[in-house]
Design an enzyme around this catalytic site. Structure first.
Site, PDB file in Angstrom:
ATOM      1  N   HIS A 113      36.913  31.912  34.952  1.00 32.00           N
ATOM      2  CA  HIS A 113      35.833  32.800  35.407  1.00 32.00           C
ATOM      3  C   HIS A 113      35.661  32.578  36.903  1.00 32.00           C
ATOM      4  CE1 HIS A 113      31.528  34.546  34.543  1.00 32.00           C
ATOM      5  NE2 HIS A 113      32.005  34.941  35.710  1.00 32.00           N
ATOM      6  N   HIS A 137      35.621  35.213  40.321  1.00 28.66           N
ATOM      7  CA  HIS A 137      35.785  36.528  40.957  1.00 28.66           C
ATOM      8  C   HIS A 137      36.452  36.246  42.293  1.00 28.66           C
ATOM      9  CE1 HIS A 137      32.947  38.434  38.099  1.00 28.66           C
ATOM     10  NE2 HIS A 137      32.472  37.198  38.052  1.00 28.66           N
ATOM     11  N   HIS A 182      31.410  40.157  30.880  1.00 28.10           N
ATOM     12  CA  HIS A 182      30.191  39.408  31.173  1.00 28.10           C
ATOM     13  C   HIS A 182      29.119  39.878  30.180  1.00 28.10           C
ATOM     14  CE1 HIS A 182      32.194  38.389  34.879  1.00 28.10           C
ATOM     15  NE2 HIS A 182      31.129  37.826  35.414  1.00 28.10           N
ATOM     16  N   GLU A 237      24.318  36.779  30.486  1.00 22.68           N
ATOM     17  CA  GLU A 237      23.985  36.028  31.709  1.00 22.68           C
ATOM     18  C   GLU A 237      22.511  36.331  31.995  1.00 22.68           C
ATOM     19  OE1 GLU A 237      25.910  37.501  35.260  1.00 22.68           O
ATOM     20  OE2 GLU A 237      25.466  35.696  36.428  1.00 22.68           O
ATOM     21  N   ASP A 290      32.754  30.942  39.071  1.00 24.17           N
ATOM     22  CA  ASP A 290      32.182  32.283  39.236  1.00 24.17           C
ATOM     23  C   ASP A 290      32.446  32.847  40.634  1.00 24.17           C
ATOM     24  OD1 ASP A 290      31.007  34.570  38.256  1.00 24.17           O
ATOM     25  OD2 ASP A 290      28.963  33.797  38.194  1.00 24.17           O
ATOM     26  N   ASP A 291      31.606  32.488  41.610  1.00 28.92           N
ATOM     27  CA  ASP A 291      31.746  32.966  42.992  1.00 28.92           C
ATOM     28  C   ASP A 291      31.551  31.764  43.921  1.00 28.92           C
ATOM     29  OD1 ASP A 291      31.729  36.068  42.587  1.00 28.92           O
ATOM     30  OD2 ASP A 291      30.082  35.318  41.358  1.00 28.92           O
TER      31      ASP A 291
HETATM   32  N1  HPA Z   1      27.884  38.465  37.185  1.00 26.65           N
HETATM   33  C1  HPA Z   1      28.170  39.762  37.208  1.00 26.65           C
HETATM   34  N2  HPA Z   1      28.975  40.315  38.089  1.00 26.65           N
HETATM   35  C2  HPA Z   1      29.521  39.536  39.012  1.00 26.65           C
HETATM   36  C3  HPA Z   1      29.264  38.191  39.056  1.00 26.65           C
HETATM   37  C4  HPA Z   1      28.412  37.624  38.071  1.00 26.65           C
HETATM   38  O1  HPA Z   1      28.128  36.407  38.035  1.00 26.65           O
HETATM   39  N3  HPA Z   1      29.963  37.699  40.102  1.00 26.65           N
HETATM   40  C5  HPA Z   1      30.630  38.733  40.660  1.00 26.65           C
HETATM   41  N4  HPA Z   1      30.358  39.851  40.003  1.00 26.65           N
HETATM   42 ZN    ZN Z   2      31.073  36.317  36.899  1.00 30.17          ZN
END
Ligand code: HPA
Ligand code: ZN
Length: 348
Positions: free
Chosen positions: A26, A28, A206, A209, A287-288
């Protein structure tokens, strides 16, 4: 089956978390774009940013929820125009991943973020795929791409994106669903995911969350996903937790992201241990990482420091889960598992 785990003294746990082989499922890739590279690409491509400096951009990384992050994340991605930019971004990630002992990575990318600015699908996919091939050649990382649809856009736009990407079908293994979750439930994309399934593409989404457990159920039932990204809100539904455990449905959990986007007030209050205790196939991911304060090893080390009930057996389980949950061949999974056991034997 792994042999019994050797005893690991707690003070050796951070080093072991860093050294153990792991898969990242996971990430991006646009979320790995560090401010320095954003400014470098902006200069090269003559893109004007709404921030005066690297420091001013970093100072804006204070998020209250998913949307407040996405607004800045899309602004950062606006500097990506050419094939070489996509290569440079992914290559920078692979250098970090290799240092973190990532042996396998499945990278999300958001083509609609770029095609909307006139970037050619070819340049996006070919640039990223080039970096994946080089990561394998130089670092031995097996690297794959997963094309994500932006859920705040329509299903027709997702379908058009899929069609535009099909000439490059050999370069990606699956599709995902990301961007603003609330108000955009998985079932909005049932038809495009059905088409992806017919094409033999893997499917993830996703869900859970910011969205409720019903979104996780919809991803499973309507999109027939093989993994849930995040999924941390599943604990609100005991019946759903039982189902996820029974089906061994993986969750790609991102602890630092969850705290930065206020899904949990602090790492100490994160539910990772509860997810594992419920028998779920949870994994740890970044994630990011450029936006949330850390790459995968930072996620592991900081989460284990904040949750003292997590010990070496949990570390082993999380790495094992990451291999199990990956879309890699069985022979690779067995090889990584043996490397994992060797790392634990060395640390004992
Ligand atoms: N959630 C949803 N979209 C996203 C995320 C995330 O954590 N990171 C980049 N796009
Ligand atoms: Zn994500």
């Amino acid at each position: 089956m792994s042999p019994a785990l050797p005893a690991i003294p707690r003070d050796r746990l951070p080093a072991l978390l860093r050294a153990m082989p792991k898969a990242e499922l996971h990430i991006h890739i646009e979320g790995s774009l560090e401010p320095e590279l954003i400014f470098e690409l902006a200069r090269r491509n003559q893109v004007t940013l709404p921030y005066a400096s690297v420091e001013a951009l970093r100072a804006a990384y204070a998020f209250s929820d998913l949307q407040s992050f996405l607004d800045i994340y899309y602004a950062g991605a606006s500097v990506l125009l050419k094939e070489a930019d996509f290569f440079a971004m992914a290559w920078a990630y692979f250098e970090r991943a290799a240092a973190d002992n990532v042996v396998h990575a499945e990278l999300f990318f958001d083509p609609q973020t770029h095609t909307a600015r006139g970037v050619a699908m070819r340049d996006i996919v070919v640039g990223l795929a080039h970096a994946c091939r080089r990561a394998h050649a130089e670092f031995g990382i097996s690297a794959k791409l997963i094309l994500c649809f932006l859920r705040h856009l329509s299903e027709a736009e997702a379908m058009a994106t899929l069609e535009a990407a099909l000439p490059y079908r050999e370069h990606f293994i699956g599709v995902g669903l990301d961007s603003s979750e609330l108000g955009h439930p998985p079932e909005k994309f049932a038809q495009v995911f059905a088409r992806c399934r017919a094409l033999g593409l893997h499917r993830v989404a996703h869900a859970g969350e910011e969205g409720p457990p019903a979104y996780i159920e919809s991803a499973l039932d309507r999109l027939q996903v093989e993994r849930i990204d995040h999924g941390v809100r599943c604990l609100e539904s005991p019946a759903l937790v039982q189902r996820l455990a029974r089906e061994r449905m993986p969750l790609t959990v991102c602890p630092l992201s969850n705290v930065k986007l206020c899904v949990f007030p602090s790492l100490a209050e994160h539910n990772l241990k509860a997810l594992l205790d419920a028998g779920l196939c949870a994994t740890v991911n970044s994630d990011d990482p450029a936006y949330f304060g850390g790459y995968i090893n930072d996620n592991f080390v900081q989460t284990f420091a904040a949750l003292p009930a997590l010990d070496a057996s949990h570390a082993h389980q999380l790495a094992l889960n990451s291999f199990e949950a990956s879309f890699a061949p069985a022979a690779d999974k067995l090889r990584w598992q043996a490397q994992l056991d060797a790392a634990f034997a060395t640390a004992a």
